[in-house]
Scaffold this motif. Structure first.
Motif, PDB file in Angstrom:
ATOM      1  N   THR A   1      10.079-112.911  28.239  1.00 20.74           N
ATOM      2  CA  THR A   1      10.416-112.280  29.516  1.00 20.74           C
ATOM      3  C   THR A   1       9.993-113.201  30.658  1.00 20.74           C
ATOM      4  O   THR A   1       8.876-113.716  30.657  1.00 20.74           O
ATOM      5  N   GLU A   2      10.869-113.415  31.612  1.00 21.34           N
ATOM      6  CA  GLU A   2      10.528-114.240  32.774  1.00 21.34           C
ATOM      7  C   GLU A   2       9.513-113.514  33.647  1.00 21.34           C
ATOM      8  O   GLU A   2       9.502-112.286  33.739  1.00 21.34           O
ATOM      9  N   GLY A   3       8.651-114.298  34.298  1.00 20.82           N
ATOM     10  CA  GLY A   3       7.624-113.745  35.166  1.00 20.82           C
ATOM     11  C   GLY A   3       6.254-113.959  34.579  1.00 20.82           C
ATOM     12  O   GLY A   3       5.960-113.463  33.491  1.00 20.82           O
ATOM     13  N   GLY A   4       5.405-114.730  35.268  1.00 20.44           N
ATOM     14  CA  GLY A   4       4.097-115.061  34.724  1.00 20.44           C
ATOM     15  C   GLY A   4       2.963-114.638  35.634  1.00 20.44           C
ATOM     16  O   GLY A   4       3.116-113.754  36.474  1.00 20.44           O
ATOM     17  N   ILE A   5       1.810-115.282  35.439  1.00 24.90           N
ATOM     18  CA  ILE A   5       0.622-114.938  36.201  1.00 24.90           C
ATOM     19  C   ILE A   5       0.105-116.145  36.971  1.00 24.90           C
ATOM     20  O   ILE A   5       0.372-117.299  36.618  1.00 24.90           O
ATOM     21  N   THR A   6      -0.620-115.883  38.020  1.00 26.11           N
ATOM     22  CA  THR A   6      -1.360-116.874  38.778  1.00 26.11           C
ATOM     23  C   THR A   6      -2.721-116.276  39.100  1.00 26.11           C
ATOM     24  O   THR A   6      -2.992-115.110  38.786  1.00 26.11           O
ATOM     25  N   LYS A   7      -3.571-117.048  39.734  1.00 29.23           N
ATOM     26  CA  LYS A   7      -4.842-116.510  40.195  1.00 29.23           C
ATOM     27  C   LYS A   7      -4.591-115.332  41.128  1.00 29.23           C
ATOM     28  O   LYS A   7      -3.747-115.400  42.011  1.00 29.23           O
ATOM     29  N   GLY A   8      -5.293-114.237  40.902  1.00 30.29           N
ATOM     30  CA  GLY A   8      -5.118-113.039  41.706  1.00 30.29           C
ATOM     31  C   GLY A   8      -4.154-112.028  41.130  1.00 30.29           C
ATOM     32  O   GLY A   8      -4.066-110.904  41.643  1.00 30.29           O
ATOM     33  N   ALA A   9      -3.431-112.378  40.071  1.00 26.55           N
ATOM     34  CA  ALA A   9      -2.492-111.437  39.452  1.00 26.55           C
ATOM     35  C   ALA A   9      -3.259-110.330  38.724  1.00 26.55           C
ATOM     36  O   ALA A   9      -4.434-110.479  38.380  1.00 26.55           O
ATOM     37  N   THR A  10      -2.571-109.219  38.487  1.00 30.69           N
ATOM     38  CA  THR A  10      -3.144-108.089  37.757  1.00 30.69           C
ATOM     39  C   THR A  10      -2.267-107.769  36.559  1.00 30.69           C
ATOM     40  O   THR A  10      -1.060-107.587  36.697  1.00 30.69           O
ATOM     41  N   VAL A  11      -2.879-107.722  35.399  1.00 33.19           N
ATOM     42  CA  VAL A  11      -2.192-107.345  34.159  1.00 33.19           C
ATOM     43  C   VAL A  11      -2.606-105.922  33.801  1.00 33.19           C
ATOM     44  O   VAL A  11      -3.795-105.604  33.742  1.00 33.19           O
ATOM     45  N   GLY A  12      -1.625-105.036  33.594  1.00 31.14           N
ATOM     46  CA  GLY A  12      -1.884-103.658  33.201  1.00 31.14           C
ATOM     47  C   GLY A  12      -1.511-103.424  31.742  1.00 31.14           C
ATOM     48  O   GLY A  12      -0.523-103.968  31.248  1.00 31.14           O
ATOM     49  N   VAL A  13      -2.319-102.616  31.062  1.00 34.66           N
ATOM     50  CA  VAL A  13      -2.088-102.277  29.653  1.00 34.66           C
ATOM     51  C   VAL A  13      -2.045-100.759  29.534  1.00 34.66           C
ATOM     52  O   VAL A  13      -3.003-100.079  29.912  1.00 34.66           O
ATOM     53  N   LEU A  14      -0.943-100.239  29.018  1.00 30.93           N
ATOM     54  CA  LEU A  14      -0.784 -98.789  28.827  1.00 30.93           C
ATOM     55  C   LEU A  14      -0.677 -98.493  27.338  1.00 30.93           C
ATOM     56  O   LEU A  14       0.315 -98.841  26.699  1.00 30.93           O
ATOM     57  N   LEU A  15      -1.712 -97.876  26.791  1.00 28.40           N
ATOM     58  CA  LEU A  15      -1.743 -97.486  25.384  1.00 28.40           C
ATOM     59  C   LEU A  15      -1.531 -95.980  25.310  1.00 28.40           C
ATOM     60  O   LEU A  15      -2.393 -95.201  25.706  1.00 28.40           O
ATOM     61  N   ASP A  16      -0.369 -95.572  24.822  1.00 29.31           N
ATOM     62  CA  ASP A  16      -0.007 -94.158  24.735  1.00 29.31           C
ATOM     63  C   ASP A  16       0.016 -93.766  23.263  1.00 29.31           C
ATOM     64  O   ASP A  16       1.000 -93.985  22.559  1.00 29.31           O
ATOM     65  N   LEU A  17      -1.083 -93.174  22.793  1.00 29.99           N
ATOM     66  CA  LEU A  17      -1.179 -92.831  21.381  1.00 29.99           C
ATOM     67  C   LEU A  17      -0.603 -91.457  21.081  1.00 29.99           C
ATOM     68  O   LEU A  17      -0.621 -91.020  19.929  1.00 29.99           O
ATOM     69  N   THR A  18      -0.087 -90.785  22.112  1.00 35.06           N
ATOM     70  CA  THR A  18       0.725 -89.589  21.879  1.00 35.06           C
ATOM     71  C   THR A  18       2.130 -90.008  21.463  1.00 35.06           C
ATOM     72  O   THR A  18       2.694 -89.509  20.489  1.00 35.06           O
ATOM     73  N   ARG A  19       2.689 -90.959  22.199  1.00 35.00           N
ATOM     74  CA  ARG A  19       4.004 -91.523  21.841  1.00 35.00           C
ATOM     75  C   ARG A  19       3.876 -92.714  20.899  1.00 35.00           C
ATOM     76  O   ARG A  19       4.874 -93.233  20.429  1.00 35.00           O
ATOM     77  N   ARG A  20       2.632 -93.181  20.690  1.00 33.98           N
ATOM     78  CA  ARG A  20       2.321 -94.292  19.779  1.00 33.98           C
ATOM     79  C   ARG A  20       2.954 -95.597  20.244  1.00 33.98           C
ATOM     80  O   ARG A  20       3.499 -96.362  19.451  1.00 33.98           O
ATOM     81  N   THR A  21       2.867 -95.873  21.555  1.00 34.11           N
ATOM     82  CA  THR A  21       3.480 -97.064  22.129  1.00 34.11           C
ATOM     83  C   THR A  21       2.458 -97.867  22.922  1.00 34.11           C
ATOM     84  O   THR A  21       1.432 -97.359  23.364  1.00 34.11           O
ATOM     85  N   LEU A  22       2.795 -99.151  23.133  1.00 30.77           N
ATOM     86  CA  LEU A  22       2.006-100.056  23.965  1.00 30.77           C
ATOM     87  C   LEU A  22       2.957-100.745  24.938  1.00 30.77           C
ATOM     88  O   LEU A  22       3.976-101.314  24.527  1.00 30.77           O
ATOM     89  N   THR A  23       2.615-100.700  26.224  1.00 33.39           N
ATOM     90  CA  THR A  23       3.462-101.255  27.283  1.00 33.39           C
ATOM     91  C   THR A  23       2.594-102.078  28.227  1.00 33.39           C
ATOM     92  O   THR A  23       1.424-101.753  28.442  1.00 33.39           O
ATOM     93  N   PHE A  24       3.179-103.124  28.820  1.00 35.53           N
ATOM     94  CA  PHE A  24       2.432-104.023  29.701  1.00 35.53           C
ATOM     95  C   PHE A  24       3.074-104.078  31.079  1.00 35.53           C
ATOM     96  O   PHE A  24       4.286-103.845  31.233  1.00 35.53           O
ATOM     97  N   SER A  25       2.256-104.435  32.073  1.00 30.18           N
ATOM     98  CA  SER A  25       2.779-104.690  33.418  1.00 30.18           C
ATOM     99  C   SER A  25       2.090-105.925  33.990  1.00 30.18           C
ATOM    100  O   SER A  25       0.990-106.292  33.578  1.00 30.18           O
ATOM    101  N   ILE A  26       2.766-106.561  34.946  1.00 25.06           N
ATOM    102  CA  ILE A  26       2.176-107.632  35.743  1.00 25.06           C
ATOM    103  C   ILE A  26       2.401-107.283  37.204  1.00 25.06           C
ATOM    104  O   ILE A  26       3.547-107.045  37.632  1.00 25.06           O
TER     105      ILE A  26
END
Length: 270
Positions: free
Chosen positions: A214-239
Motif C-alpha cells: 500500500t502506498e503511503g509511509g511514515i516520517t518523524k512525527g507520524a502516528t501508527v494506529g493498531v485496531l485489534l477487534d477480537l469480537t470480529r477477529r480482525t486486525l486493522t492499521f492506520s497511519i
C-alpha cells in the motif's frame, strides 16, 4: 471459588477482575496418569480504580477524543505452570470487598486499559525510556518488544508515535504471541501479525508472507494506529488516522500482545 480455565495452554487471560481486590490463584494438572496436587497459592492484588470515562471507539480514533484518563488494566494474563505435562486447571478466589467495573472490553463502550512495553520479554538489544513507553534499539538488526498486557477478547486500539526516523528503516507494528521470535522482523514467523512500513509504502506480514503493498509511509512525527477487534477477529492499521490498506488479518483467535520490531534508526512511543 471459581474455575476460570481448563486446557492445554500454560497461559490464560482472566477477564472481569475487580479493582482494589485481592485474588488467590492456584493450578493443578492432569493426564492419563492422574491428577497432580494443587500448586502453592499465589496472591494477586489489583490496582485501585480511578474515575473512568466511556466512549465508543471509531477507527481511527480522532486525536481530540483520545486524551482519556489512564486506568490500570482490568484483565490479567497469568502464567500457568502445571506440576506435570497434560491439561491444567486454574482457579481464583476473590475477596469480599469489590468494586464493579464501569464497562467490559466486550462492549464498544469500554473503560480504558493502559499498558507499557515489557522489558522482561523483550530482546536484550531493546532500549527503554519514559517509564517503558518509549523504545529504540542498539542494533542495526530488527528486534522485537511486546506490550505487558495480552488480549483474548474485546476491542482494543492503541497508537505509536514515531519520535525518530533515520535512514529509512522499516519498523513493524502489530500483535504477537508471547513466544514470538525476538531477533527478527515482526511477522517473520507464524506467531506475529504485522504491518511493516518505510517512508513510501507498507506491507502486511505473517509467517514471512508479504501481502497488500500500500502506498503511503511514515516520517518523524507520524502516528501508527493498531485496531485489534477480537469480537470480529480482525486486525486493522492506520497511519496518521487514515486506514492503511484493507483489513489486514481475519480469523484471529487466542491471546495476543501488542508488538513492535525496530532497529537503532527508529524510536517509537506509546
Amino acid at each position: 471459588l471459581q474455575e476460570v480455565y481448563v486446557g492445554k495452554e500454560t497461559m490464560c487471560t482472566v477477564d472481569g477482575l475487580h479493582f482494589n481486590s485481592t485474588y488467590s490463584a492456584r493450578v493443578k494438572a492432569f493426564n492419563k496418569s492422574g491428577v497432580s496436587p494443587y500448586s502453592k497459592t499465589l496472591v494477586l492484588q489489583t490496582s485501585e480504580d480511578t474515575q473512568s470515562e466511556e466512549q465508543t471507539l471509531p477507527f481511527p480514533v480522532p486525536l481530540e477524543r483520545s486524551q482519556l484518563r489512564r486506568m490500570s488494566p482490568f484483565s490479567s494474563t497469568l502464567n500457568l505452570q502445571p506440576s506435570f505435562s497434560g491439561r491444567s486447571y486454574f482457579e481464583l478466589r476473590s475477596s469480599a470487598h469489590q468494586l464493579s467495573l464501569h464497562s467490559s472490553l466486550q462492549s464498544l463502550n469500554s473503560a480504558v486499559a493502559w499498558f507499557s512495553f515489557d522489558p522482561s520479554s523483550a530482546h536484550a538489544d531493546i532500549i527503554f525510556s519514559n517509564d517503558n513507553l518509549t523504545v529504540t534499539c542498539n542494533s542495526y538488526d530488527d528486534r522485537v518488544v511486546l506490550g505487558k498486557t495480552g488480549f483474548s477478547k474485546g476491542l482494543h486500539y492503541w497508537e505509536l508515535s514515531i519520535d525518530r526516523y533515520d535512514n529509512h528503516p522499516d519498523p513493524a507494528f502489530g500483535v504477537a504471541r508471547i513466544d514470538v521470535l525476538k531477533d527478527a522482523m515482526l511477522g517473520k514467523d507464524d506467531k506475529a501479525w504485522a504491518m511493516y512500513v518505510d517512508n513510501n509504502r507498507s506491507w502486511f506480514m505473517h509467517n514471512n508472507s508479504h501481502t497488500n503493498r500500500t502506498e503511503g509511509g511514515i516520517t518523524k512525527g507520524a502516528t501508527v494506529g493498531v485496531l485489534l477487534d477480537l469480537t470480529r477477529r480482525t486486525l486493522t492499521f492506520s497511519i496518521n488516522e487514515d486506514q492503511q490498506g484493507p483489513v489486514a488479518f481475519e480469523n484471529l483467535e487466542g491471546l495476543f500482545f501488542p508488538a513492535v520490531s525496530l532497529n537503532r534508526n527508529v524510536q517509537v512511543r506509546l
